[in-house]
Design an enzyme around this catalytic site. Structure first.
Site, PDB file in Angstrom:
ATOM      1  N   PHE A  95       6.057   7.568  -1.124  1.00  0.00           N
ATOM      2  CA  PHE A  95       5.013   7.759  -0.121  1.00  0.00           C
ATOM      3  C   PHE A  95       3.772   6.939  -0.491  1.00  0.00           C
ATOM      4  O   PHE A  95       3.305   6.994  -1.622  1.00  0.00           O
ATOM      5  CB  PHE A  95       4.652   9.242  -0.026  1.00  0.00           C
ATOM      6  CG  PHE A  95       3.539   9.525   0.955  1.00  0.00           C
ATOM      7  CD1 PHE A  95       3.719   9.284   2.306  1.00  0.00           C
ATOM      8  CD2 PHE A  95       2.316  10.011   0.524  1.00  0.00           C
ATOM      9  CE1 PHE A  95       2.695   9.524   3.214  1.00  0.00           C
ATOM     10  CE2 PHE A  95       1.282  10.256   1.430  1.00  0.00           C
ATOM     11  CZ  PHE A  95       1.487  10.015   2.766  1.00  0.00           C
ATOM     12  N   GLN A  96       3.248   6.199   0.451  1.00  0.00           N
ATOM     13  CA  GLN A  96       2.069   5.343   0.273  1.00  0.00           C
ATOM     14  C   GLN A  96       2.242   4.336  -0.860  1.00  0.00           C
ATOM     15  O   GLN A  96       1.297   4.027  -1.577  1.00  0.00           O
ATOM     16  CB  GLN A  96       0.801   6.189   0.091  1.00  0.00           C
ATOM     17  CG  GLN A  96       0.435   6.945   1.376  1.00  0.00           C
ATOM     18  CD  GLN A  96      -0.953   7.564   1.347  1.00  0.00           C
ATOM     19  OE1 GLN A  96      -1.468   7.934   0.290  1.00  0.00           O
ATOM     20  NE2 GLN A  96      -1.576   7.686   2.514  1.00  0.00           N
TER      21      GLN A  96
END
Lengths: 191, 584
Positions: free
Chosen positions: B111-112
């Site tokens: 994530f990210q």
């Protein structure tokens, strides 16, 4: 030849007179110069070097990279198409990469160059003897033998590798891999 | 001293003398935001990471110190790519710290997660991925060193979350490990001697001054060189303020929208002394036709600029200030040996010719008719707004701009008499630069008045940073030259696309800039006629507790003159229509 702070810049190319017979072949070779980079042996350095060539529109003809005897550094040998960009500009831009420690620009006439080739050639019972004979002429080694093919290895000057590839072509090249050329400066009388 | 990686990072920034950072937190950078609470460093919370980057650029351009931005991983990091590219083009020292996912998650599409060191390799001088908390003091020291030495530029430190949370021993940074980084400084003596000879021999010389003179803090040396030699000076878009516009030898700005005299002086020159300038295409026009009779001395700290565009007769790889001082020394020695070699009379014919051009081809625009001459609504000329603003603000006011017509008018009509008073996006041409850059400039120089001149198109890209300015009580002033168009694009469609206007209309009142300004905590003013201009500016100048935005409704039809069409020779400069019949 290292990149220092002298304003004249690194690696000045000094053209040398050529014997008449070799003129044509040398002319073709002169389009390509070998630039060898001593770089820090760190993650991502090859990407930075290759990315710079892509970004600035410089053409890479071939590229070889491996660690040096000092594990902190690697050497990258790049054959540059000097018709795609002035060599000095290529060298100056490479010099700005923080991980590039030293640049040596080798004119083909002042370099000892070598390249490694692996090639698998179609060779049935009839053709096999001929191919092995050619390999002996070029100093290549047979490294694998199949019923219908041979795999050969040649380490030599790049022009000899070119020639070897040409003479094998009529027999049917099934697979071929070249490493790209590596180079060191010719030793002068004082070396 | 035992610290977490995050504490070590903040302590390292403090050790570098960082006083302010611009940033916006997020998941991967969370550990770094905890020690910020206890740090002496002021953190300014922006509303978009692009704003953090441009604010850091504005700070750096007016102070000469590196700007620092902290953002999170993934989109936080990609949002700061534009400021990095902008700073790379304009050689602005920037240290950007990005959060990164934990090292064991790198490469898993976490994530990210983005490969920000890969993404930014082409728009930074260098970048680092920190994998060991023990490396933090050294990496931070190296980052500031690389950003601020040689040709300055942006660097990036990618900082994984587990490294921030690890415990490590902090000690003052030891020796840096940069075997391949060797910035130059001192000029080569023989090259300086050769350059001095050319300068004495020239009959039509021009000092072609670029942003490198500002980076090198060489304005005082340049003034001495110009006065010693009497050689006229042009200052490029990046160099406005490096040499005072009020000086009689200052010809102003060359280039695509440069004035006739500056452009033509370079075309007719027999010697260009390029000081920290890079023969940008916006300056040279068609390269093959640029300054065809000029010999070239090129001084630059970046060796790769020497000969990149134009092969010089003398190349000097050096810091501009050191090179100019060496030139002054070499010229003084020659003047001592050869009496009269620096006699101002030697350049009299050249200066006379330049004066003729200056008189015949000044900057020009059609002034608005007197108030009331038309039926109540005379068009407000953007140049008139700039002239009035220039004359109603202190001479050391910092002027910031976005990109487009308003930027060119600002560069033309302002009088820059001091270095580091002009902040703009030159090389990359980043619309939306002005508001966040002005914020950063005011943080860097709170003692100065800071005005941003912006276009309506630019303003809409980054206006949210006025919320930052309001909440942090940073009293910047924004003059929107609102012509309801993407004006420069409109100008090109007018000139080169047969007035077929494609997707350039923006509307003068959607959004309502005054209401928008007030919603963001600013004073909002609107000006529609010439007689309202000065009172509104004076009112804005009195506000010092919040930002002010003035919506100047300017003439949509106005074009930037002079202009050299893209790819044309500078000899084919198009002057204002009122001057087009005049003998050249």
């Amino acid at each position: 030849m290292s990149v220092g702070s002298a304003p004249s810049g690194p690696g000045q190319v000094v053209p040398m007179p050529l014997a008449g017979g070799t003129q044509a072949r040398a002319g073709k070779r002169l389009r390509h110069h070998v630039v060898t980079l001593l770089v820090e042996n760190k993650a991502g350095v090859l990407v930075r070097v290759a990315g710079l060539f892509a970004r600035r529109g410089f053409n890479i003809f071939s590229l070889a990279v491996a660690p040096t005897h000092d594990p902190r550094f690697s050497r990258i040998s790049i054959v540059v198409d000097v018709e795609s960009a002035p060599l000095q500009q290529v060298v100056d831009q490479l010099d700005k990469l923080v991980n590039v420690v030293r640049i040596t620009e080798l004119h083909p006439l002042n370099a000892r160059e070598a390249e490694l080739l692996l090639v698998t050639v179609a060779a049935d019972a009839v053709g096999r003897a001929q191919v092995i004979q050619l390999a002996e002429v070029f100093g290549a080694k047979v490294v694998d033998v199949g019923a219908q093919a041979l795999t050969l290895r040649l380490a030599s000057a790049p022009e000899a590798v070119d020639d070897f590839e040409e003479v094998l072509r009529p027999y049917g090249i099934l697979e071929l891999q070249r490493t790209g050329r590596i180079a060191l400066p010719k030793l002068g009388p004082e070396a | 001293m035992e610290l977490t990686g995050a504490q070590s990072l903040i302590k390292s920034l403090e050790t570098e003398g960082v006083e302010v950072v611009f940033g916006l937190p997020g998941g991967a950078i969370l550990p770094v935001y905890d020690p910020i609470i206890d740090s002496s460093i002021r953190h300014i919370l922006v509303r978009h990471e692009q704003g953090a980057g441009h604010a850091a650029e504005g700070y750096a351009q007016v102070t000469g110190r590196p700007g620092v931005a902290i953002v999170t991983s993934g989109p936080g990091a990609t949002n700061v790519v534009t400021p990095l590219a902008n700073a790379y083009m304009d050689s602005t020292p920037l240290v950007v710290i990005t959060g990164q996912v934990a090292t064991n998650a790198i490469g898993t599409d976490a994530f990210q997660e983005v490969d920000i060191t890969g993404i930014t390799a082409g728009v930074t001088k260098h970048n680092w991925l920190v994998t060991d908390a023990e490396d933090i003091p050294r990496v931070v020291a190296e980052a500031f060193h690389v950003a601020t030495t040689g040709r300055p530029g942006p660097v990036l430190i990618d900082f994984p979350k587990d490294v921030a949370n690890a415990t490590a021993t902090w000690s003052p940074p030891g020796p840096m490990d940069l075997p391949g980084y060797k910035p130059v400084g001192e000029p080569d003596a023989a090259a300086i001697e050769a350059a001095a000879e050319l300068m004495l021999a020239a009959e039509r010389p021009v000092l072609y001054v670029g942003g490198g003179v500002l980076k090198a803090n060489a304005s005082a040396a340049l003034l001495e060189l110009a006065e010693l030699t009497g050689i006229p000076v042009v200052t490029t878009l990046m160099a406005r303020g490096a040499f005072p516009d009020r000086h009689p030898r200052c010809l102003g700005m060359p280039g695509m929208h440069g004035n006739y005299t500056a452009v033509t002086a370079m075309q007719q020159a027999d010697l260009l002394v390029a000081l920290g300038s890079r023969f940008d295409d916006r300056v040279t026009g068609k390269v093959d036709a640029f300054a065809p009779r000029a010999k070239v001395v090129h001084v630059d700290i970046d060796r790769a600029e020497i000969g990149k565009v134009r092969r010089p007769d003398v190349g000097v790889v050096a810091d501009c200030r050191l090179a100019i001082e060496a030139l002054i020394g070499a010229l003084r020695r020659r003047a001592g040996e050869r009496a009269g070699s620096l006699d101002p009379a030697r350049l009299a014919p050249w200066i006379g010719l330049l004066d003729t051009w200056r008189e015949r081809f000044p900057l020009a625009y059609d002034a608005a008719p007197p108030p009331g001459a038309l039926d109540g609504s005379p068009p407000l000329k953007p140049q008139y707004v700039l002239e009035t603003l220039r004359d109603a603000t202190p001479p050391d006011t910092i002027l910031v701009s976005g990109v487009g017509q308003h930027q060119m008018w600002a560069a033309q009509y302002w009088q820059f008499d001091h270095p580091r008073t002009w902040v703009n996006s030159g090389g990359l041409g980043t619309m939306g630069f002005a508001v966040p850059a002005a914020l950063g400039a005011k943080v860097g120089r709170p003692d100065r008045m800071v005005w941003a001149v912006d276009g309506d198109g630019c303003f809409q890209m980054t206006a949210q940073e006025l919320v930052t300015a309001s909440s942090e009580r940073i009293p910047i002033k924004i003059a929107i030259l609102n012509n309801a168009y993407l004006g420069m694009v409109r100008q090109w469609q007018h000139m080169f696309y047969e007035e077929r206007y494609s997707e350039v209309y923006l509307s003068p009142d959607l959004p309502d800039y005054v209401l928008w300004a007030e919603a963001m905590g600013c004073v909002g003013l609107r000006v529609t006629s010439p007689e309202e201009v000065l009172p509104a500016i004076e009112k804005a100048n009195e506000v010092d507790d919040r930002p002010v935005v003035i919506d100047f409704r300017t003439d949509s039809m106005e074009q930037v003159y002079p202009m050299v069409a893209s790819g044309s020779s500078n000899d084919d400069i198009v002057v204002h229509p009122s001057q087009q019949g005049l003998a050249r």
